[in-house]
Design a protein around this motif. Structure first.
Motif, PDB file in Angstrom:
ATOM      1  N   GLY A 105       0.783  -1.232   0.000  1.00 28.67           N
ATOM      2  CA  GLY A 105       0.000   0.000   0.000  1.00 28.67           C
ATOM      3  C   GLY A 105       0.814   1.281   0.000  1.00 28.67           C
ATOM      4  N   CYS A 106       2.117   1.178  -0.170  1.00 23.25           N
ATOM      5  CA  CYS A 106       2.960   2.381  -0.184  1.00 23.25           C
ATOM      6  C   CYS A 106       2.719   3.206  -1.451  1.00 23.25           C
ATOM      7  N   LEU A 107       3.118   4.453  -1.387  1.00 23.02           N
ATOM      8  CA  LEU A 107       3.011   5.360  -2.517  1.00 23.02           C
ATOM      9  C   LEU A 107       4.250   5.248  -3.397  1.00 23.02           C
ATOM     10  N   VAL A 108       4.032   5.199  -4.719  1.00 24.68           N
ATOM     11  CA  VAL A 108       5.130   5.191  -5.685  1.00 24.68           C
ATOM     12  C   VAL A 108       5.050   6.468  -6.510  1.00 24.68           C
ATOM     13  N   LEU A 109       6.170   7.181  -6.585  1.00 21.11           N
ATOM     14  CA  LEU A 109       6.279   8.393  -7.398  1.00 21.11           C
ATOM     15  C   LEU A 109       7.508   8.288  -8.298  1.00 21.11           C
ATOM     16  N   PRO A 110       7.571   9.125  -9.337  1.00 21.50           N
ATOM     17  CA  PRO A 110       8.854   9.252 -10.030  1.00 21.50           C
ATOM     18  C   PRO A 110       9.907   9.717  -9.019  1.00 21.50           C
ATOM     19  N   ALA A 111      11.120   9.206  -9.133  1.00 22.08           N
ATOM     20  CA  ALA A 111      12.170   9.660  -8.227  1.00 22.08           C
ATOM     21  C   ALA A 111      12.332  11.168  -8.347  1.00 22.08           C
ATOM     22  N   PHE A 112      12.789  11.786  -7.273  1.00 21.12           N
ATOM     23  CA  PHE A 112      12.882  13.243  -7.221  1.00 21.12           C
ATOM     24  C   PHE A 112      14.125  13.757  -7.949  1.00 21.12           C
ATOM     25  N   THR A 113      13.968  14.930  -8.546  1.00 23.80           N
ATOM     26  CA  THR A 113      15.083  15.722  -9.046  1.00 23.80           C
ATOM     27  C   THR A 113      15.223  16.946  -8.152  1.00 23.80           C
ATOM     28  N   ASP A 114      16.416  17.178  -7.647  1.00 24.81           N
ATOM     29  CA  ASP A 114      16.698  18.424  -6.927  1.00 24.81           C
ATOM     30  C   ASP A 114      17.357  19.356  -7.927  1.00 24.81           C
ATOM     31  N   ALA A 115      16.649  20.414  -8.307  1.00 27.26           N
ATOM     32  CA  ALA A 115      17.077  21.266  -9.416  1.00 27.26           C
ATOM     33  C   ALA A 115      18.087  22.332  -9.020  1.00 27.26           C
ATOM     34  N   HIS A 116      18.567  22.306  -7.771  1.00 28.86           N
ATOM     35  CA  HIS A 116      19.591  23.282  -7.376  1.00 28.86           C
ATOM     36  C   HIS A 116      20.382  22.729  -6.211  1.00 28.86           C
ATOM     37  N   VAL A 117      21.513  22.098  -6.527  1.00 29.21           N
ATOM     38  CA  VAL A 117      22.394  21.516  -5.516  1.00 29.21           C
ATOM     39  C   VAL A 117      23.821  21.948  -5.822  1.00 29.21           C
ATOM     40  N   HIS A 118      24.551  22.319  -4.777  1.00 32.74           N
ATOM     41  CA  HIS A 118      25.991  22.539  -4.910  1.00 32.74           C
ATOM     42  C   HIS A 118      26.648  21.222  -4.491  1.00 32.74           C
ATOM     43  N   LEU A 119      26.765  20.300  -5.453  1.00 36.61           N
ATOM     44  CA  LEU A 119      27.099  18.915  -5.131  1.00 36.61           C
ATOM     45  C   LEU A 119      28.483  18.795  -4.501  1.00 36.61           C
ATOM     46  N   LEU A 120      29.476  19.407  -5.106  1.00 26.84           N
ATOM     47  CA  LEU A 120      30.818  19.309  -4.542  1.00 26.84           C
ATOM     48  C   LEU A 120      30.878  20.015  -3.190  1.00 26.84           C
ATOM     49  N   GLU A 121      30.234  21.166  -3.087  1.00 23.40           N
ATOM     50  CA  GLU A 121      30.197  21.891  -1.807  1.00 23.40           C
ATOM     51  C   GLU A 121      29.525  21.037  -0.738  1.00 23.40           C
ATOM     52  N   PHE A 122      28.451  20.351  -1.109  1.00 25.24           N
ATOM     53  CA  PHE A 122      27.758  19.464  -0.179  1.00 25.24           C
ATOM     54  C   PHE A 122      28.693  18.348   0.275  1.00 25.24           C
ATOM     55  N   ALA A 123      29.372  17.731  -0.688  1.00 27.37           N
ATOM     56  CA  ALA A 123      30.278  16.634  -0.343  1.00 27.37           C
ATOM     57  C   ALA A 123      31.384  17.112   0.583  1.00 27.37           C
ATOM     58  N   LEU A 124      32.010  18.227   0.250  1.00 30.60           N
ATOM     59  CA  LEU A 124      33.118  18.733   1.067  1.00 30.60           C
ATOM     60  C   LEU A 124      32.642  19.204   2.440  1.00 30.60           C
ATOM     61  N   SER A 125      31.376  19.655   2.517  1.00 33.97           N
ATOM     62  CA  SER A 125      30.861  20.129   3.805  1.00 33.97           C
ATOM     63  C   SER A 125      30.746  19.003   4.826  1.00 33.97           C
ATOM     64  N   LEU A 126      30.765  17.760   4.337  1.00 30.16           N
ATOM     65  CA  LEU A 126      30.659  16.627   5.255  1.00 30.16           C
ATOM     66  C   LEU A 126      31.888  16.489   6.143  1.00 30.16           C
ATOM     67  N   GLN A 127      32.984  17.200   5.812  1.00 31.93           N
ATOM     68  CA  GLN A 127      34.190  17.110   6.621  1.00 31.93           C
ATOM     69  C   GLN A 127      34.602  18.463   7.225  1.00 31.93           C
ATOM     70  N   THR A 128      33.730  19.472   7.132  1.00 31.60           N
ATOM     71  CA  THR A 128      34.041  20.780   7.706  1.00 31.60           C
ATOM     72  C   THR A 128      33.285  20.974   9.018  1.00 31.60           C
ATOM     73  N   ILE A 129      33.643  22.037   9.748  1.00 27.03           N
ATOM     74  CA  ILE A 129      32.962  22.330  11.016  1.00 27.03           C
ATOM     75  C   ILE A 129      31.530  22.775  10.720  1.00 27.03           C
ATOM     76  N   PRO A 130      30.523  22.067  11.220  1.00 22.06           N
ATOM     77  CA  PRO A 130      29.138  22.502  11.000  1.00 22.06           C
ATOM     78  C   PRO A 130      28.783  23.657  11.935  1.00 22.06           C
ATOM     79  N   LEU A 131      28.300  24.732  11.366  1.00 27.47           N
ATOM     80  CA  LEU A 131      27.955  25.919  12.159  1.00 27.47           C
ATOM     81  C   LEU A 131      26.485  26.300  12.012  1.00 27.47           C
ATOM     82  N   ASP A 132      25.710  25.466  11.316  1.00 30.53           N
ATOM     83  CA  ASP A 132      24.310  25.799  11.054  1.00 30.53           C
ATOM     84  C   ASP A 132      23.518  26.037  12.324  1.00 30.53           C
ATOM     85  N   ASP A 133      23.830  25.279  13.363  1.00 32.30           N
ATOM     86  CA  ASP A 133      23.059  25.384  14.604  1.00 32.30           C
ATOM     87  C   ASP A 133      23.771  26.210  15.672  1.00 32.30           C
ATOM     88  N   ALA A 134      24.826  26.921  15.301  1.00 31.04           N
ATOM     89  CA  ALA A 134      25.491  27.807  16.263  1.00 31.04           C
ATOM     90  C   ALA A 134      24.596  29.011  16.516  1.00 31.04           C
TER      91      ALA A 134
END
Length: 543
Positions: free
Chosen positions: A60-89
């Motif tokens: 009974g689950c819902l099936v949709l076309p997989a999502f497209t994210d039309a605005h991602v900074h992919l390399l920045e996102f990847a590199l941010s995984l190893q930087t100091i997170p300050l979003d919640d400071a």
């Protein structure tokens, strides 16, 4: 990266919302290889299944076309995984303390990098100073990206390595903020100024970047995302090509060229749409202005809180129009960052000239899918122009709930009537492609859909009707923006974006039917599984 592979697979007992107007809802989907072979009533689809087809009951689950994210900074996102997170400071002091913690374990002389600080959330919302970081990390160059990626906070050692002094002029389209003594304060606004320091930061090695990109890909799959649109430089584009050649590129990637690389692309004869189903060339990404958070978004009238400030024009009219005309004549579409109402007007003026030139040359309107990124504030006179010029509004609903209080404070309620005006844009006939702006906001289409539909934060603020409720989208419209909208913007609406025979077998399975639930329950919805090219790339153990 682990994947569950099938030759042919029949998905049954699901609610299949196809985004195909010819058959909006089905019960079953047949996947053969990397394509959708059939969709519709269970018994009808079962008859089309070849011998040896495996069957999965979706419960009974819902099936949709997989999502497209039309605005991602992919390399920045990847590199941010190893930087100091300050979003919640929640204060300058908390951000500085995290830098000090990093400095205690980082060898002297190595760069300390962080991302996500947001002065608009701090008790003192003024820009921080280099001296704060000097005390925390006197032996390390420090560079911290703001949440909106339009300001860089650095310490004195970083300024010294970059050769930035009181005598250094502001680069065109950027600003070196000065303190009361005329010295660089440690805040650099917009890419031309930020790059003065960024070019001094050593790039991570290819093996490290590959590992981080794989982790970023897994996180995208876990959110039901199989395609992204990304602005990347030549180095990153080359790396993506290497991954694709090795069969290691786990997302469908539309790569926008940078302003710096467009001349070479034109000389080489590169055109928008070149590539295949996994890696394609998009348009040329240019910046008309900055961002609201840094108060560099370009405005027709000053910010309420800064009466002398109308933002920054990162690229002036003549240069903007000349670059876009040259790109169009070479078969490259426009991708324009514009946030303030004046920047959006200037972007539309430039695109109007481009469309007139294309009409004289007999170029069909849908040949080049021009787009404006963000479209955060429009003057009423400019709202209908996107549809009239067939310009895609590439927008990020999560910015609505992140920015609404800040927008009201700095732009005022009158201007904000057409801030993040997705409902008005949709009703005007403009095409919407939805994304996240990750890592500025989380790569999470379900959170984006909730924001677009409710215009409320997860805690319910600002109330049941949401912020400027006339700009809400329906669930169907928001899902379209994250599926068909992104596919159309990439020129791939005939190959993906809906569930129809012959299209690529990219699907997302959700725990409940978000078309029927209370809108608040959208945030409770889980991604059960994600399919890419007919393979289960996420959630195989749950099927």
């Amino acid at each position: 990266m682990t994947r569950e592979t099938y030759g042919s697979l029949l998905l049954v007992n699901g609610i299949v919302r196809t985004l195909d107007p010819h058959l909006p809802v089905g019960e079953a989907v047949l996947l053969v290889g990397n394509r959708i072979a059939a969709v519709g009533p269970t018994e009808e689809v079962r008859l089309a299944a070849p011998p040896g087809t495996e069957t999965l009951d979706l419960g009974g689950c819902l099936v949709l076309p997989a999502f497209t994210d039309a605005h991602v900074h992919l390399l920045e996102f990847a590199l941010s995984l190893q930087t100091i997170p300050l979003d919640d400071a929640r204060s300058r002091e908390e951000a500085v303390a995290r830098v000090a913690d990093a400095a205690r374990t980082c060898p002297p002389g190595e760069w300390i990098l962080g991302k996500g600080w947001d002065r608009n959330l701090w008790p003192d919302p003024s820009f921080p100073h280099r001296s704060d970081l000097d005390q925390a990390a006197p032996e390390h160059p420090v560079a911290l990206d703001s949440k909106d990626l339009h300001s860089l906070w650095v310490n004195s050692l970083a300024l010294r390595l970059a050769g930035i002094t009181a005598a250094t002029p502001d680069p065109p389209g950027g600003e070196i903020v000065r303190d009361a003594r005329g010295e660089p304060s440690g805040i650099l606004k917009e890419i031309p100024a930020m790059d003065l320091v960024r070019r001094m930061i050593p790039r991570p090695g290819p093996a490290q970047v590959r590992r981080l990109l794989q982790e970023a890909t897994r996180r995208a799959w876990a959110r039901g995302v199989t395609a992204v649109h990304v602005p990347e430089d030549v180095w990153a584009f080359r790396l993506l090509q290497e991954l694709h050649r090795e069969g290691m590129l786990g997302l469908r990637v539309l790569v926008h060229l940078t302003e710096q690389s467009v001349d070479g692309a034109i000389q080489a004869g590169l055109q928008s749409g070149l590539g295949d189903d996994r890696l394609r060339v998009g348009g040329v990404k240019v910046f008309a202005d900055g961002a609201l958070g840094s108060r560099t978004a370009e405005m027709l009238e000053p910010y309420l809180t800064e009466p002398e400030n109308r933002g920054i024009a990162v690229m002036e009219d003549g240069e903007l129009q000349g670059l876009l005309l040259a790109a169009s004549r070479s078969g490259i579409s426009a991708v324009i960052h514009a946030i303030g109402d004046r920047a959006n007007r200037r972007a539309l003026n430039a695109l109007e000239r481009v469309r007139e030139d294309e009409a004289r040359r007999g170029v069909p309107r849908d040949r080049l899918r021009h787009r404006i990124e963000h479209v955060q504030l429009l003057h009423p006179d400019d709202l209908p122009r996107l549809a009239a010029l067939d310009v895609i509004a590439s927008v990020q609903p999560s910015h609505v709930v992140a920015d609404m209080e800040m927008a009201e404070r700095h732009w005022g309620p009158e201007r904000c009537r057409l801030a993040y005006a997705y409902g008005s844009l949709w009703r005007s006939g403009a095409r919407l492609a939805l994304g996240s702006d990750c890592p500025v906001e989380a790569l999470d289409p379900l959170a984006g859909i909730h924001a677009a539909v409710t215009r409320r934060r997860p805690d319910g603020f600002p109330g049941p009707e949401g912020w400027n409720p006339q700009e809400r989208l329906t669930v169907e419209q928001a899902v379209w923006g994250f599926t068909m909208g992104g596919a159309y913007a990439a020129g791939e609406e005939g190959r993906r974006g809906s569930i129809a025979p012959g299209k690529l077998a990219d699907l997302v399975v959700l725990s409940q039917d978000i078309f029927r639930t209370d809108p608040d329950a959208i945030l409770e919805t889980e991604v059960v599984a994600t399919f890419l090219d007919g393979q289960v790339v996420y959630g195989a153990e749950r099927l």
